[in-house]
Design an enzyme around this catalytic site. Structure first.
Site, mmCIF file in Angstrom:
data_model
loop_
_atom_site.group_PDB
_atom_site.id
_atom_site.type_symbol
_atom_site.label_atom_id
_atom_site.label_comp_id
_atom_site.label_asym_id
_atom_site.label_seq_id
_atom_site.Cartn_x
_atom_site.Cartn_y
_atom_site.Cartn_z
ATOM 1 N N GLY A 283 0.829 -1.201 0.000
ATOM 2 C CA GLY A 283 0.000 0.000 0.000
ATOM 3 C C GLY A 283 0.865 1.253 0.000
ATOM 4 N N CYS A 284 0.287 2.345 -0.450
ATOM 5 C CA CYS A 284 1.059 3.586 -0.593
ATOM 6 C C CYS A 284 1.519 4.109 0.765
ATOM 7 C CB CYS A 284 0.238 4.635 -1.349
ATOM 8 S SG CYS A 284 -1.418 4.908 -0.711
ATOM 9 N N TYR A 285 0.561 4.263 1.704
ATOM 10 C CA TYR A 285 0.957 4.717 3.044
ATOM 11 C C TYR A 285 1.947 3.748 3.679
ATOM 12 C CZ TYR A 285 -2.751 8.282 3.575
ATOM 13 O OH TYR A 285 -3.547 9.400 3.476
ATOM 14 N N SER B 193 5.552 4.139 2.438
ATOM 15 C CA SER B 193 6.224 5.315 2.992
ATOM 16 C C SER B 193 6.564 5.106 4.463
ATOM 17 C CB SER B 193 5.323 6.533 2.818
ATOM 18 O OG SER B 193 5.847 7.652 3.481
#
Lengths: 349, 349, 349, 349
Positions: free
Chosen positions: D152-154, D157
């Protein structure tokens, strides 16, 4: 101060309606007694608009003519096209004053309405009855009227920029080109890919080129001013910002007219009208300079090389282009000073 | 793959210069051998531009002709107006090829330069020598040339939208009005109140009305195409976005021409040129649809009511309006395919 | 209405100063009698701020204590750090009331000021005299005071979100982490690369991590509330928007406390204070919901998994974080209702 | 170069899918042979995405396993949650390699999936089979695998910012708080009031506090690294920008560790991994500095006062948080250099 007008707002879940709430909260002679939504009746007004939390405490009413007639003296219609053509006659028949913010009663010809709006027009009787409430041009008609058709946002900006020059015969009406730009709130609150943040942000686009329904509204009004038929080229663009309209308008100047002369002409035409501010020579207004306010600011550039004048006029589309002008019309209807409750400074930055 | 051109960039701390670095990184036949900054020589390139951390590892060189001549075959000048008029002759004399991204060599007449730029012009000799590198119109002149004047961002967008119609004689040149809008990167990286975020955001403004230095560049080029003097009305606006230019251009059509005919005319004119994309009927390009890329997209609307055509052309001002077109010119100069290293898709959304 | 306070504004060319003008225009008991700028004295106020065209007609005064004392009863100081430490004692000595919007009198310890502001502090005498005007917490101290230090924007948002919980002992003070985000207007109107539109737009960045001068202000105030020294972790971020601050604050809950209990606690603490709006369970405020207004909205999330509470508090940094709170302080100083002239709805959208 | 992989993309009308098209266009070893959309099969790909006009010329295919198996070697699934749990087993059974960009195979426990996604989970067999493709941490597992679950993107990061410190035991896992901010493209292309431009612009908001489905993904991965269960506090915010994620992560440092030590630790952990860039001391990355690229940049601040470290990590959510990392996984699966086709500079400004 004694007098208090009871106002109802229909269609209060759009941007025009919610701006009416914000502005009427600050109006000294008006009390909002009913806020009406067909889709959300019974819900708290502040539920869909948390910025109104603890400011507006009531619930949304149903759309019921008798109910409105019992609670209000005047109704603002902030409804989509096609609704008020049905609703306004009934509200008027119930003895209410009506200010319609939709486009249903702006065009005097039902045929022209049908052609541009692609909808069934209102009846000719009520089209004739409605007063086109462009306050600075037709304020005299508004005084004492019971039924106002509030001008369109683009039309307001374009017309206030053009009327004095057209009336004075200083520009050739066959050369008018209006390049218009609007913030996204002008598209309303309905969801679509066209208003998706990721599609609009960092993007500048044109839409409805030569087909926008404000074209006949502008032409009808300019024609009325000029006493002759006028056709214009009009392009609408979407700016990645929320509020604001700029019209950059071009026309060939008849004779030799300097920027100073244009400024004087406009100052004279708009004398005593606080909401139009003519800018000094060499200064052109930006949309932020009227944001959140009811002002329309206008600046000029005359190009001796080409013999054209460029007229730049800006408004906040939600205020002067909708809710603010509607309240200005209310003030005129009631015989109050037209600035009542509206004379606040733009929000900057 | 054998051949490798050594390129130097002067003025690499502005947006044009740093975009050259981004694009040349991906070019198969070019190696950046020197990045020059008079103000920051000795500092790491990535210090002022952290997005280049670990991508570009060298330090900024001083501006020294001999140094450049020893390190590079070709120089990109991404300097402010008034610098390259002095610098280009020296670089050419040192045997370097030069692509100048500033406006110093775009206007063939020193008098006109002085009038619009308010600066001392370059010498007539070098003004004559410089090839105006609008690739899709004058690409033949670019092939084999050593000294290119890269077109202005507004001029590129306006001219690519106008040239085929002007050349074909389909529009009346005396009626051309160009309403141009640009993102803020077009103003460069220098700080001023005019580019302060809080002043630009949620704001749409006009500037330099009738006074922008790209006016004579557009008129000189249209005149060259038409074989007659042409004067235009041209307005520049600032859009609250970083990249992108749209020109909405108006002109009276000579004879009867449909949108389909305009589309065909433009497709024919731009045949084989990958970076101009003519849109199908009823579609107008938006700036985001070319963002980060070297494309110029064009759409049309013909209004039978007024007899006018509206031409909408968009570019990314930093790419096709500056660094991308400069590399396209490089490709043509070197006899490479003009798309080499440039044929990437726009960044969307 | 009889009473009218004459107000002067020093530093009116920044965002805090110009917002004071906007808000005071609408205040029923105040008249702006002097607007002072050391840099632009003699210029028309509306020249640098065209949104005030025809609204504010005077010229900027010089900074002259006698002149101010002759024209005004109270002075707002919207000056950069280091100016009011010198100026305030002189203005007070001249018999004027002073509301200082800068940070010069917020910290009671000159050593701490010097450490965080890297400037010469004001004298201890005047630091002691200044009343820290966080209205909802220390409003009693403000009543009747002559010299107010208006809280910082970040500090206002963070403290209003934390004080009730710290006072009640519901959170462990050693676990407080404040993740703060601000719009760009918080950086002021001075130009720099850091506020260049093209650098800020489409960008989210952190700055002054662990070093922001509002850290000691927050800690001093929480310590005063808790009766013990408190240290916090505080990070500031720049959001690509003009107005608004959000603090997302984390702390470990002492004992078991539900979201409903937090809501009740805060509603009780802020009872009768119109400008703090506690949101219902499951709702968190967004910055736009207070934009242009003096409200501070607060919401909660309690995580049973980790035993932490997340407190979200938002303000408009230019209003509640600066000019609005200054006027709220004025109202309290003068014994007026604290909402006088400030009870308008947020601008939405 | 001989080898050419045939790739299909399912769900190409969302932002992840269209970014795959952009990036794969530039990949030297991959050819897109089928782009599939259940809703728009038969339409030209460029119709819904005019930026691809003349770049991608095919039409959208139907979702038909046999068709895909005949045309492609590998399938990217850029579908909403709940689709690939059904589809992936079938595609794998047809002999295709699969890279799933949805969340359906990220959580190893079907119960946890059901709890956070509120949907029927995939089968345990395929959950076990899927390799969690966080390239810099688990790249060895990816090599030679046929079925990748793209993070996932979050989560990407947050995890890249935390893993080295957690693995080294330098921070107390029970104190981890992740304050995350994302641009609007992270919400996908589906329309809703929550992504309406006028609601998002000039607004900063929190959402799904303590409830985001990336929480278990982060905790599962940190637990795997640490060899113990870890619970975190995680808040998601919406930033008025299109692309970019920043995680500001807080934790208590175990022992005394300086910023230099953190930087060294991370540089060592990420040695040889081009897409993680550790910033020098005192510098924190901003989202724009990785925009349009596959980089994850990380910076640190250690606060001796509170004993906490603040870790700031940024990515472009559409690239490193979705399509770029998917291609990085493809490169690893195929045994190519992980940077193949991905090593371009961020787009700046």
């Amino acid at each position: 101060m004694g007098y208090e007008l009871r106002a109802a707002i229909v269609g209060a879940t759009g941007y025009g309606g919610v701006e009416l709430i914000r502005l009427l909260q600050a109006h000294p002679y008006v009390r909002i007694t009913s806020v009406i939504s067909t889709s959300s009746a019974g819900a708290a007004i502040a539920e869909g608009f948390p910025h109104l939390h603890e400011i507006v405490v009531g619930v949304l009413d149903e759309l019921d003519i008798d109910l409105i007639a019992g609670k209000a003296d005047l109704v603002f219609l902030a409804t989509p096209a096609g609704v008020s053509s049905e609703l306004s006659p009934k509200l008027l028949a119930a003895g209410l004053k009506v200010i319609d913010l939709s486009g249903d009663f702006r065009l005097k010809s039902p045929e022209v309405y049908e052609q541009w709006y692609k909808r069934k027009p209102a009846s000719q009787e009520y089209l004739d009855l409605a007063v086109y409430g462009l306050c600075e041009a037709f304020g005299e008609d508004v005084r004492g009227a019971d039924f106002i058709s509030n001008p369109g946002c683009y039309a307001t900006s374009a017309l206030l920029g053009l009327i004095p020059a057209v009336k004075a015969g200083w520009i050739d009406p066959s050369t008018i080109i209006i390049d218009a730009k609007s913030g996204v709130s002008g598209a309303g609150r309905a969801v679509s890919l066209g208003v998706h943040y990721a599609e609009v942000n960092e993007n500048f686009s044109a839409y409805k080129v030569n087909k926008h329904q404000h074209i006949p509204e502008i032409e009808q009004t300019l024609g009325r001013i000029a006493g002759q038929e006028i056709m214009t080229t009009f392009t609408t663009h979407l700016v990645p910002m929320t509020r604001g309209i700029m019209c950059t308008t071009y026309a060939s100047v008849i004779g030799e007219r300097s920027e100073e002369q244009f400024i004087d002409l406009y100052k004279q035409y708009y004398e005593g009208r606080r909401f139009v501010r003519v800018r000094p020579q060499g200064k052109w207004p930006a949309t932020k300079e009227v944001s959140g306010s009811n002002f329309c600011d206008i600046g000029f550039a005359v190009d001796e090389r080409t013999g054209r004048v460029t007229i730049i006029s800006v408004i906040d589309n939600v205020v002067k282009g909708a809710a603010g002008q509607a309240i200005q019309n209310l003030n005129l209807m009631m015989g109050w000073d037209e600035t009542t409750g509206l004379l606040f400074a733009p929000v900057y930055p």
